[in-house]
Design a protein around this motif. Structure first.
Motif, PDB file in Angstrom:
ATOM      1  N   LYS A  28       0.844  -1.200   0.000  1.00 51.02           N
ATOM      2  CA  LYS A  28       0.000   0.000   0.000  1.00 51.02           C
ATOM      3  C   LYS A  28       0.884   1.257   0.000  1.00 51.02           C
ATOM      4  O   LYS A  28       0.637   2.208  -0.738  1.00 51.02           O
ATOM      5  CB  LYS A  28      -0.927   0.025   1.219  1.00 51.02           C
ATOM      6  CG  LYS A  28      -1.877  -1.172   1.354  1.00 51.02           C
ATOM      7  CD  LYS A  28      -2.765  -1.366   0.160  1.00 51.02           C
ATOM      8  CE  LYS A  28      -3.984  -2.242   0.418  1.00 51.02           C
ATOM      9  NZ  LYS A  28      -3.944  -3.582  -0.146  1.00 51.02           N
ATOM     10  N   ASN A 102      -9.192   1.994   4.467  1.00 47.63           N
ATOM     11  CA  ASN A 102      -9.081   0.683   3.822  1.00 47.63           C
ATOM     12  C   ASN A 102      -8.758  -0.335   4.913  1.00 47.63           C
ATOM     13  O   ASN A 102      -7.911  -0.068   5.766  1.00 47.63           O
ATOM     14  CB  ASN A 102      -7.950   0.753   2.780  1.00 47.63           C
ATOM     15  CG  ASN A 102      -7.630  -0.605   2.151  1.00 47.63           C
ATOM     16  OD1 ASN A 102      -6.656  -1.246   2.513  1.00 47.63           O
ATOM     17  ND2 ASN A 102      -8.444  -1.009   1.223  1.00 47.63           N
ATOM     18  N   ALA A 104      -7.364  -4.035   5.569  1.00 44.05           N
ATOM     19  CA  ALA A 104      -6.630  -5.044   4.800  1.00 44.05           C
ATOM     20  C   ALA A 104      -7.180  -6.449   4.979  1.00 44.05           C
ATOM     21  O   ALA A 104      -7.174  -7.234   4.043  1.00 44.05           O
ATOM     22  CB  ALA A 104      -5.154  -5.014   5.187  1.00 44.05           C
ATOM     23  N   ASP A 106     -10.291  -7.302   5.785  1.00 41.98           N
ATOM     24  CA  ASP A 106     -11.726  -7.441   5.490  1.00 41.98           C
ATOM     25  C   ASP A 106     -12.140  -6.252   4.622  1.00 41.98           C
ATOM     26  O   ASP A 106     -12.775  -5.309   5.077  1.00 41.98           O
ATOM     27  CB  ASP A 106     -12.525  -7.465   6.817  1.00 41.98           C
ATOM     28  CG  ASP A 106     -14.020  -7.546   6.570  1.00 41.98           C
ATOM     29  OD1 ASP A 106     -14.427  -7.886   5.434  1.00 41.98           O
ATOM     30  OD2 ASP A 106     -14.797  -7.278   7.513  1.00 41.98           O
ATOM     31  N   ALA A 116      -6.088  -3.865  -8.603  1.00 40.30           N
ATOM     32  CA  ALA A 116      -4.829  -4.179  -9.289  1.00 40.30           C
ATOM     33  C   ALA A 116      -4.634  -3.102 -10.364  1.00 40.30           C
ATOM     34  O   ALA A 116      -5.608  -2.652 -10.982  1.00 40.30           O
ATOM     35  CB  ALA A 116      -4.894  -5.565  -9.906  1.00 40.30           C
ATOM     36  N   GLY A 131     -13.820  -6.714  -4.051  1.00 39.44           N
ATOM     37  CA  GLY A 131     -13.536  -7.246  -2.721  1.00 39.44           C
ATOM     38  C   GLY A 131     -13.524  -8.765  -2.657  1.00 39.44           C
ATOM     39  O   GLY A 131     -13.196  -9.344  -1.623  1.00 39.44           O
ATOM     40  N   ALA A 132     -13.859  -9.428  -3.762  1.00 42.79           N
ATOM     41  CA  ALA A 132     -13.846 -10.904  -3.744  1.00 42.79           C
ATOM     42  C   ALA A 132     -12.420 -11.433  -3.696  1.00 42.79           C
ATOM     43  O   ALA A 132     -12.211 -12.603  -3.401  1.00 42.79           O
ATOM     44  CB  ALA A 132     -14.579 -11.451  -4.966  1.00 42.79           C
ATOM     45  N   PRO A 134      -7.931 -10.674  -4.993  1.00 48.97           N
ATOM     46  CA  PRO A 134      -7.083 -10.139  -6.052  1.00 48.97           C
ATOM     47  C   PRO A 134      -6.771 -11.093  -7.209  1.00 48.97           C
ATOM     48  O   PRO A 134      -6.288 -10.649  -8.244  1.00 48.97           O
ATOM     49  CB  PRO A 134      -5.781  -9.800  -5.311  1.00 48.97           C
ATOM     50  CG  PRO A 134      -5.743 -10.759  -4.165  1.00 48.97           C
ATOM     51  CD  PRO A 134      -7.162 -10.988  -3.769  1.00 48.97           C
TER      52      PRO A 134
HETATM   53  C1  LIG Z   1     -10.458  -6.459  -0.643  1.00 49.02           C
HETATM   54  C2  LIG Z   1      -8.986  -6.030  -0.791  1.00 49.02           C
HETATM   55  C3  LIG Z   1      -8.804  -4.914   0.204  1.00 49.02           C
HETATM   56  C4  LIG Z   1      -7.610  -4.038  -0.076  1.00 49.02           C
HETATM   57  O1  LIG Z   1      -6.505  -4.417   0.310  1.00 49.02           O
HETATM   58  O2  LIG Z   1      -7.829  -2.949  -0.644  1.00 49.02           O
HETATM   59  C5  LIG Z   1      -8.053  -7.182  -0.540  1.00 49.02           C
HETATM   60  C6  LIG Z   1      -8.214  -8.056   0.515  1.00 49.02           C
HETATM   61  C7  LIG Z   1      -7.482  -9.235   0.773  1.00 49.02           C
HETATM   62  N1  LIG Z   1      -6.408  -9.656   0.035  1.00 49.02           N
HETATM   63  C8  LIG Z   1      -5.976 -10.847   0.546  1.00 49.02           C
HETATM   64  C9  LIG Z   1      -4.908 -11.608   0.047  1.00 49.02           C
HETATM   65  C10 LIG Z   1      -4.007 -11.227  -0.970  1.00 49.02           C
HETATM   66  N2  LIG Z   1      -3.955  -9.985  -1.586  1.00 49.02           N
HETATM   67  C11 LIG Z   1      -2.952  -9.982  -2.491  1.00 49.02           C
HETATM   68  C12 LIG Z   1      -2.618  -8.913  -3.338  1.00 49.02           C
HETATM   69  C13 LIG Z   1      -3.378  -7.753  -3.630  1.00 49.02           C
HETATM   70  N3  LIG Z   1      -4.569  -7.443  -3.044  1.00 49.02           N
HETATM   71  C14 LIG Z   1      -5.097  -6.339  -3.609  1.00 49.02           C
HETATM   72  C15 LIG Z   1      -6.344  -5.811  -3.303  1.00 49.02           C
HETATM   73  C16 LIG Z   1      -7.257  -6.236  -2.365  1.00 49.02           C
HETATM   74  N4  LIG Z   1      -7.047  -7.211  -1.457  1.00 49.02           N
HETATM   75  C17 LIG Z   1      -8.586  -5.564  -2.196  1.00 49.02           C
HETATM   76  C18 LIG Z   1      -9.641  -5.865  -3.237  1.00 49.02           C
HETATM   77  C19 LIG Z   1      -9.304  -6.811  -4.351  1.00 49.02           C
HETATM   78  C20 LIG Z   1     -10.474  -6.952  -5.267  1.00 49.02           C
HETATM   79  O3  LIG Z   1     -11.409  -7.689  -4.938  1.00 49.02           O
HETATM   80  O4  LIG Z   1     -10.512  -6.303  -6.324  1.00 49.02           O
HETATM   81  C21 LIG Z   1      -4.235  -5.807  -4.704  1.00 49.02           C
HETATM   82  C22 LIG Z   1      -4.976  -5.929  -6.031  1.00 49.02           C
HETATM   83  C23 LIG Z   1      -3.912  -4.325  -4.579  1.00 49.02           C
HETATM   84  C24 LIG Z   1      -3.055  -3.948  -3.395  1.00 49.02           C
HETATM   85  O5  LIG Z   1      -3.172  -4.498  -2.292  1.00 49.02           O
HETATM   86  O6  LIG Z   1      -2.237  -3.058  -3.619  1.00 49.02           O
HETATM   87  C25 LIG Z   1      -2.967  -6.697  -4.585  1.00 49.02           C
HETATM   88  C26 LIG Z   1      -2.434  -7.253  -5.913  1.00 49.02           C
HETATM   89  C27 LIG Z   1      -1.257  -6.449  -6.373  1.00 49.02           C
HETATM   90  C28 LIG Z   1      -0.677  -7.034  -7.630  1.00 49.02           C
HETATM   91  O7  LIG Z   1      -0.009  -8.077  -7.577  1.00 49.02           O
HETATM   92  O8  LIG Z   1      -0.863  -6.400  -8.674  1.00 49.02           O
HETATM   93  C29 LIG Z   1      -2.321 -11.254  -2.468  1.00 49.02           C
HETATM   94  C30 LIG Z   1      -1.198 -11.653  -3.384  1.00 49.02           C
HETATM   95  C31 LIG Z   1       0.128 -11.310  -2.790  1.00 49.02           C
HETATM   96  O9  LIG Z   1       0.222 -10.927  -1.615  1.00 49.02           O
HETATM   97  O10 LIG Z   1       1.090 -11.501  -3.559  1.00 49.02           O
HETATM   98  C32 LIG Z   1      -2.965 -12.036  -1.501  1.00 49.02           C
HETATM   99  C33 LIG Z   1      -2.672 -13.497  -1.118  1.00 49.02           C
HETATM  100  C34 LIG Z   1      -3.397 -14.409  -2.117  1.00 49.02           C
HETATM  101  C35 LIG Z   1      -4.897 -14.440  -1.928  1.00 49.02           C
HETATM  102  O11 LIG Z   1      -5.379 -14.634  -0.805  1.00 49.02           O
HETATM  103  O12 LIG Z   1      -5.592 -14.247  -2.957  1.00 49.02           O
HETATM  104  C36 LIG Z   1      -6.792 -11.178   1.663  1.00 49.02           C
HETATM  105  C37 LIG Z   1      -6.696 -12.461   2.457  1.00 49.02           C
HETATM  106  C38 LIG Z   1      -5.783 -12.271   3.682  1.00 49.02           C
HETATM  107  C39 LIG Z   1      -5.760 -13.523   4.527  1.00 49.02           C
HETATM  108  O13 LIG Z   1      -5.994 -14.623   4.014  1.00 49.02           O
HETATM  109  O14 LIG Z   1      -5.523 -13.350   5.738  1.00 49.02           O
HETATM  110  C40 LIG Z   1      -7.720 -10.153   1.826  1.00 49.02           C
HETATM  111  C41 LIG Z   1      -8.776  -9.983   2.881  1.00 49.02           C
HETATM  112  C42 LIG Z   1     -10.129 -10.260   2.307  1.00 49.02           C
HETATM  113  O15 LIG Z   1     -10.338 -11.365   1.759  1.00 49.02           O
HETATM  114  O16 LIG Z   1     -10.953  -9.389   2.418  1.00 49.02           O
END
Ligand SMILES: C[C@@]1(CC(=O)O)c2cc3[nH]c(cc4nc(cc5[nH]c(cc(n2)[C@H]1CCC(=O)O)[C@@](C)(CC(=O)O)[C@@H]5CCC(=O)O)C(CC(=O)O)=C4CCC(=O)O)c(CCC(=O)O)c3CC(=O)O
Ligand SMILES: NC(=O)C1=CN([C@@H]2O[C@H](COP(=O)(O)OP(=O)(O)OC[C@H]3O[C@@H](n4cnc5c(N)ncnc54)[C@H](O)[C@@H]3O)[C@@H](O)[C@H]2O)C=CC1
Length: 224
Positions: A28, A102, A104, A106, A116, A131-132, A134
């Motif tokens: 972030k 934001n 992280a 939930d 993304a 929110g489903a 990434p």
């Molecule tokens: C709802 C959201 C809230 C927000 O953060 O804004 C959110 C939430 C959560 N993410 C989780 C997991 C991961 N998130 C990533 C990566 C990213 N997550 C991002 C966005 C978002 N993530 C928002 C909306 C997304 C949408 O729906 O459009 C990206 C696009 C942008 C960014 O973060 O900058 C960035 C990609 C950057 C890139 O590669 O381009 C990885 C991959 C990694 O880490 O390599 C993992 C592990 C793999 C997996 O679990 O899929 C968990 C579970 C945590 C747990 O299990 O404890 C939650 C919690 C939940 O489910 O709500």
């Protein structure tokens, strides 16, 4: 499921607080630094990368646990600690001050989520699954990165120049729209990128009229 409203925020110089210093806080904070935001990270510990950014003065670090007063004067808040209860309380404290937050762990309980992103110069492409999670948006952005390669880095500045010229040389809004549409085909963009300059307004408008004529018939609003 919320119907999220997509927008692009101007954050240059504005205070954005990131609570937590792990991998998520780092991602972030990294995205915020690209915008020129004034980033404050509050966390007892930092990843090596965040520590490096702090040492170089790219962001500010408050090395302790989160406090509500860290939110003073902030435009945005990111609750990215590994403690869901704390993240929720910080988001509530932000809401009480009118600061969008934001969350992280939930996303759907926060005021905004982070999509993304693919940047090609000024062109910003984003994908979100509301929110489903990434995985799907990240896959789609990967596909867009292949379709819209580094050639696209220059295209926004080219469009800015062409639009300025068309706005000052063409009075009819329908014709302007047709010319600007003809200016952004892949073929036309390649032509502008290869051109040494675009500031011959008459030559440019004549060429745009030629290009637009080719697609005439598909656009009945063009009255030329
Ligand atoms: C709802 C959201 C809230 C927000 O953060 O804004 C959110 C939430 C959560 N993410 C989780 C997991 C991961 N998130 C990533 C990566 C990213 N997550 C991002 C966005 C978002 N993530 C928002 C909306 C997304 C949408 O729906 O459009 C990206 C696009 C942008 C960014 O973060 O900058 C960035 C990609 C950057 C890139 O590669 O381009 C990885 C991959 C990694 O880490 O390599 C993992 C592990 C793999 C997996 O679990 O899929 C968990 C579970 C945590 C747990 O299990 O404890 C939650 C919690 C939940 O489910 O709500
Ligand atoms: N939204 C997203 O993209 C993702 C969200 N997550 C969620 O985000 C949370 C954080 O993930 P990571 O960064 O991987 O965790 P992490 O365990 O690497 O980092 C947690 C950070 O929070 C800090 N922290 C702990 N207590 C604090 C306090 N009282 N005040 C301030 N900072 C404090 C720690 O010092 C540490 O730096 C996870 O719990 C997970 O549920 C996980 C992956 C992706």
């Amino acid at each position: 499921m919320a119907n999220w409203y997509p927008l692009l925020l101007k954050l240059e110089g504005r205070k954005c607080v990131v609570f937590g210093g792990g991998a998520v806080a780092q991602r972030k904070a990294g995205g915020l630094l690209e915008t020129g935001a004034d980033v404050l990270v509050v966390s007892p510990r930092l990843t090596p990368e965040l520590l490096e950014w702090s040492r170089r003065g790219r962001l500010r670090w408050t090395a302790r646990e989160a406090e509500e007063s860290d939110l003073d004067g902030a435009a945005l808040a990111f609750a990215a600690t590994d403690r869901p209860d704390l993240n929720r309380r910080l988001a509530e404290a932000a809401a009480g001050r009118g600061i969008p937050a934001n969350v992280a762990d939930d996303g759907e309980s926060g005021d905004f989520i982070v999509p993304a992103v693919l940047r090609r110069g000024g062109l910003v492409l984003t994908a979100s699954a509301s929110g489903a999670g990434p995985a799907l948006p990240v896959r789609i952005i990967g596909e867009l990165a292949e379709r819209y390669g580094h050639d696209y880095n220059e295209n926004v500045e080219i469009l800015r120049t062409i639009r300025r010229i068309v706005k000052s040389s063409v009075a009819d809004p329908a014709e302007r729209r047709a010319l600007l549409g003809a200016a952004v085909t892949d073929e036309a963009l390649a032509e502008w990128r290869a051109a040494s300059r675009l500031d011959d307004a008459d030559g440019l408008v004549a060429r745009l009229r030629q290009l637009a004529k080719r697609t005439e018939g598909t656009d009945t609003s063009c009255g030329t």
